[in-house]
Design a protein around this motif. Sequence first.
Motif, PDB file in Angstrom:
ATOM      1  N   PHE A 277       0.802  -1.219   0.000  1.00 40.41           N
ATOM      2  CA  PHE A 277       0.000   0.000   0.000  1.00 40.41           C
ATOM      3  C   PHE A 277       0.838   1.274   0.000  1.00 40.41           C
ATOM      4  CE2 PHE A 277      -2.449  -3.345   2.127  1.00 40.41           C
ATOM      5  CZ  PHE A 277      -3.561  -3.381   1.305  1.00 40.41           C
ATOM      6  N   GLY A 278       2.170   1.144   0.001  1.00 39.28           N
ATOM      7  CA  GLY A 278       3.023   2.312  -0.076  1.00 39.28           C
ATOM      8  C   GLY A 278       3.134   3.044   1.251  1.00 39.28           C
ATOM      9  N   GLY A 279       3.924   4.105   1.238  1.00 40.27           N
ATOM     10  CA  GLY A 279       4.166   4.857   2.458  1.00 40.27           C
ATOM     11  C   GLY A 279       3.318   6.095   2.600  1.00 40.27           C
ATOM     12  N   GLY A 280       2.448   6.373   1.640  1.00 40.56           N
ATOM     13  CA  GLY A 280       1.633   7.570   1.700  1.00 40.56           C
ATOM     14  C   GLY A 280       0.393   7.401   2.557  1.00 40.56           C
ATOM     15  N   ALA A 281      -0.363   8.485   2.667  1.00 41.29           N
ATOM     16  CA  ALA A 281      -1.583   8.470   3.454  1.00 41.29           C
ATOM     17  C   ALA A 281      -2.696   7.759   2.698  1.00 41.29           C
ATOM     18  CB  ALA A 281      -2.011   9.899   3.788  1.00 41.29           C
ATOM     19  N   LEU A 282      -3.514   7.001   3.419  1.00 40.33           N
ATOM     20  CA  LEU A 282      -4.661   6.296   2.853  1.00 40.33           C
ATOM     21  C   LEU A 282      -5.916   6.844   3.526  1.00 40.33           C
ATOM     22  CD1 LEU A 282      -3.246   2.650   3.094  1.00 40.33           C
ATOM     23  CD2 LEU A 282      -3.117   4.194   1.128  1.00 40.33           C
ATOM     24  N   ARG A 283      -6.724   7.561   2.783  1.00 41.35           N
ATOM     25  CA  ARG A 283      -7.925   8.168   3.346  1.00 41.35           C
ATOM     26  C   ARG A 283      -9.107   7.226   3.145  1.00 41.35           C
ATOM     27  NH1 ARG A 283      -9.014  14.244   1.992  1.00 41.35           N
ATOM     28  NH2 ARG A 283     -10.400  13.877   3.780  1.00 41.35           N
ATOM     29  N   ILE A 284      -9.704   6.806   4.235  1.00 39.21           N
ATOM     30  CA  ILE A 284     -10.846   5.893   4.157  1.00 39.21           C
ATOM     31  C   ILE A 284     -12.007   6.565   3.445  1.00 39.21           C
ATOM     32  CG2 ILE A 284     -12.492   4.525   5.510  1.00 39.21           C
ATOM     33  CD1 ILE A 284     -10.344   4.293   7.672  1.00 39.21           C
ATOM     34  N   VAL A 285     -12.275   7.811   3.786  1.00 42.94           N
ATOM     35  CA  VAL A 285     -13.284   8.611   3.077  1.00 42.94           C
ATOM     36  C   VAL A 285     -12.628   9.912   2.652  1.00 42.94           C
ATOM     37  CG1 VAL A 285     -15.266   7.623   4.261  1.00 42.94           C
ATOM     38  CG2 VAL A 285     -14.118   9.582   5.265  1.00 42.94           C
ATOM     39  N   THR A 286     -13.031  10.426   1.490  1.00 41.25           N
ATOM     40  CA  THR A 286     -12.420  11.646   0.951  1.00 41.25           C
ATOM     41  C   THR A 286     -13.378  12.822   0.948  1.00 41.25           C
ATOM     42  OG1 THR A 286     -13.034  10.926  -1.283  1.00 41.25           O
ATOM     43  CG2 THR A 286     -10.820  10.347  -0.511  1.00 41.25           C
ATOM     44  N   THR A 287     -14.598  12.615   1.427  1.00 43.53           N
ATOM     45  CA  THR A 287     -15.557  13.712   1.467  1.00 43.53           C
ATOM     46  C   THR A 287     -15.232  14.666   2.615  1.00 43.53           C
ATOM     47  OG1 THR A 287     -17.047  12.378   2.837  1.00 43.53           O
ATOM     48  CG2 THR A 287     -17.388  12.321   0.451  1.00 43.53           C
ATOM     49  N   THR A 288     -15.655  15.907   2.459  1.00 46.33           N
ATOM     50  CA  THR A 288     -15.427  16.899   3.495  1.00 46.33           C
ATOM     51  C   THR A 288     -16.307  16.609   4.706  1.00 46.33           C
ATOM     52  OG1 THR A 288     -14.944  18.567   1.820  1.00 46.33           O
ATOM     53  CG2 THR A 288     -15.472  19.366   4.031  1.00 46.33           C
ATOM     54  N   PRO A 289     -15.744  16.514   5.899  1.00 44.88           N
ATOM     55  CA  PRO A 289     -16.562  16.187   7.069  1.00 44.88           C
ATOM     56  C   PRO A 289     -17.514  17.311   7.440  1.00 44.88           C
ATOM     57  CG  PRO A 289     -14.334  16.759   7.740  1.00 44.88           C
ATOM     58  CD  PRO A 289     -14.319  16.701   6.244  1.00 44.88           C
ATOM     59  N   THR A 290     -18.666  16.939   7.951  1.00 39.17           N
ATOM     60  CA  THR A 290     -19.639  17.908   8.444  1.00 39.17           C
ATOM     61  C   THR A 290     -19.281  18.288   9.873  1.00 39.17           C
ATOM     62  OG1 THR A 290     -21.369  16.940   7.057  1.00 39.17           O
ATOM     63  CG2 THR A 290     -22.076  18.330   8.896  1.00 39.17           C
ATOM     64  N   MET A 291     -19.149  19.586  10.124  1.00 36.72           N
ATOM     65  CA  MET A 291     -18.747  20.041  11.445  1.00 36.72           C
ATOM     66  C   MET A 291     -19.973  20.395  12.281  1.00 36.72           C
ATOM     67  SD  MET A 291     -15.588  19.606  11.135  1.00 36.72           S
ATOM     68  CE  MET A 291     -15.151  20.189  12.769  1.00 36.72           C
ATOM     69  N   VAL A 292     -19.899  20.070  13.552  1.00 36.52           N
ATOM     70  CA  VAL A 292     -20.970  20.349  14.498  1.00 36.52           C
ATOM     71  C   VAL A 292     -20.418  21.266  15.587  1.00 36.52           C
ATOM     72  CG1 VAL A 292     -22.591  19.343  16.143  1.00 36.52           C
ATOM     73  CG2 VAL A 292     -22.040  18.109  14.038  1.00 36.52           C
ATOM     74  N   THR A 293     -21.165  22.302  15.915  1.00 38.07           N
ATOM     75  CA  THR A 293     -20.747  23.234  16.956  1.00 38.07           C
ATOM     76  C   THR A 293     -21.553  22.976  18.218  1.00 38.07           C
ATOM     77  OG1 THR A 293     -20.179  24.917  15.314  1.00 38.07           O
ATOM     78  CG2 THR A 293     -20.487  25.658  17.584  1.00 38.07           C
ATOM     79  N   LEU A 294     -20.867  22.658  19.295  1.00 34.69           N
ATOM     80  CA  LEU A 294     -21.485  22.422  20.591  1.00 34.69           C
ATOM     81  C   LEU A 294     -20.885  23.412  21.581  1.00 34.69           C
ATOM     82  CD1 LEU A 294     -21.259  18.504  20.634  1.00 34.69           C
ATOM     83  CD2 LEU A 294     -23.230  19.900  19.998  1.00 34.69           C
ATOM     84  N   GLY A 295     -21.521  24.588  21.693  1.00 41.88           N
ATOM     85  CA  GLY A 295     -20.957  25.628  22.533  1.00 41.88           C
ATOM     86  C   GLY A 295     -19.622  26.091  21.973  1.00 41.88           C
ATOM     87  N   PRO A 296     -18.552  26.070  22.770  1.00 38.86           N
ATOM     88  CA  PRO A 296     -17.247  26.504  22.272  1.00 38.86           C
ATOM     89  C   PRO A 296     -16.498  25.418  21.496  1.00 38.86           C
ATOM     90  CG  PRO A 296     -17.064  25.927  24.576  1.00 38.86           C
ATOM     91  CD  PRO A 296     -18.520  25.760  24.217  1.00 38.86           C
ATOM     92  N   VAL A 297     -17.093  24.243  21.377  1.00 36.64           N
ATOM     93  CA  VAL A 297     -16.403  23.102  20.771  1.00 36.64           C
ATOM     94  C   VAL A 297     -16.914  22.867  19.358  1.00 36.64           C
ATOM     95  CG1 VAL A 297     -16.009  20.618  20.925  1.00 36.64           C
ATOM     96  CG2 VAL A 297     -16.011  22.017  23.008  1.00 36.64           C
TER      97      VAL A 297
END
Length: 460
Positions: A284-304
């Motif tokens: 599989f080589g030495g590079g990064a293997l991304r399981i998913v390539t879609t942009t993640p959806t961010m959730v805001t919970l107060g300051p987090v």
Amino acid sequence: MPAALGVLLLAVLFLLAVPGTARAAVAGCVADAATGCINGTIRTADQQPAVGVVLDVEGPGGSTQATTDAEGRWTAAVTEAGEYTVTLDETTLPAGESLRDPAQNPRTVTVALGSSTGALFPLGAPADAGGGSDEDPDAAPDPESTAPADSAGEVGAPVGSSDTGSFSWGRLAQQASSGLVFGVLLALASVGLSLIYGTTGLSNFAHGEQVTLGAIVAYLAVQSFGLPLLVAGVVAVVVGAASGWLQDAGIWHPLRKRRVGTTQQMIVTIGLSMALQYTYQFFFGGGALRIVTTTPTMVTLGPVRISATSLWSLLIAAVVLAGVAYFLLGTRVGRATRAVSDNPALAAASGITVERVVRLVWVLGAALAALGGVLMGLYLNATSWNMGGALLLLMFAAVTLGGLGQAFGALAGSIVIGLVVEMSNLVIPSDMRYAGALLILILVLLLRPQGILGRAERIG
């Protein structure tokens, strides 16, 4: 017990000998003769990590996408040398944030194979208003950011923050939430390692490769076979469980039958770990293997701010760990497992088939490690051939901290390690964050050698 502690401390020293490899694996890109890395750190005006920022990378090797993690760090692997254009998607910046110099977006960087190059995007007000990234885009590059690959084809960690930034309660909450998620995911693999040690007395150095196996199987299932992520996760767990059964049936049961000592078996696990790591790298080589390539959806919970994927991973891990707890406390097989862990000879005299219990523990431990690998690969945005080997150091620390052979101790130790690793960024540079976890481990061994939940034993 002292001998076991000595073995684990030797394990820590052995793994500390390759810190660059560990950090590069966790960061998601390993530069080698066929791979170059582009990376950076994005922080808000008040020095909090900018989480979920999307960057598009285009150049001779094609196009790829990177997303900043819980620390604001991002990395992208390229397979051809040349000039690459890195474009930051300003719509993904945290609310109220903007680029200090919009004219610097996109940025053009020159990448050489076998090295790591930084692309910086400071945030905040222009000029010297005091905000922005922790690095000046016009400053001289950090020597480590373009460090050439060594003879093994590996480099140190991508450029991280050398400034811990100003303190804020929001940043404290962000780091604490990241530490909790990381600790719970780490616990999935650590509990299996602890169960194996408790029932067999074996420190399994190849356990990290079970973590890598789960992540790689999920990557193949999603990217090569087009399976949904949930189905890919189930496939990875099944493959991990099958590998645990095969390992015990083909290696560990015959060795136990021949009465080979645990020290010799431990040496076998070291050899197996190295063989599996370089097998993964070969295919599989030495590079990064991304399981998913879609942009993640961010959730805001107060300051987090946290990705929806991380929330689902946390929920899945919590449910699975609760299931393991019920298995150990509320089922006959689970109670038999605890009996074998406490005293194998007495358990056998009580009519328990010890070898059958040990086989089950190997299957369960490998399955938990595979699931941990899938969820950790999603949390870190990528996996690589040596991800499990990098995490093995923290797993050993968690198991020792919680109490050797104590499954619930491994859970407690993992959460402590996760919080220490992530929250240490508040006071020390992120590249030194594992040092805090090891310091806690040393203090516990000095003050309470049996660990958090371990029982003190009389020697002699």
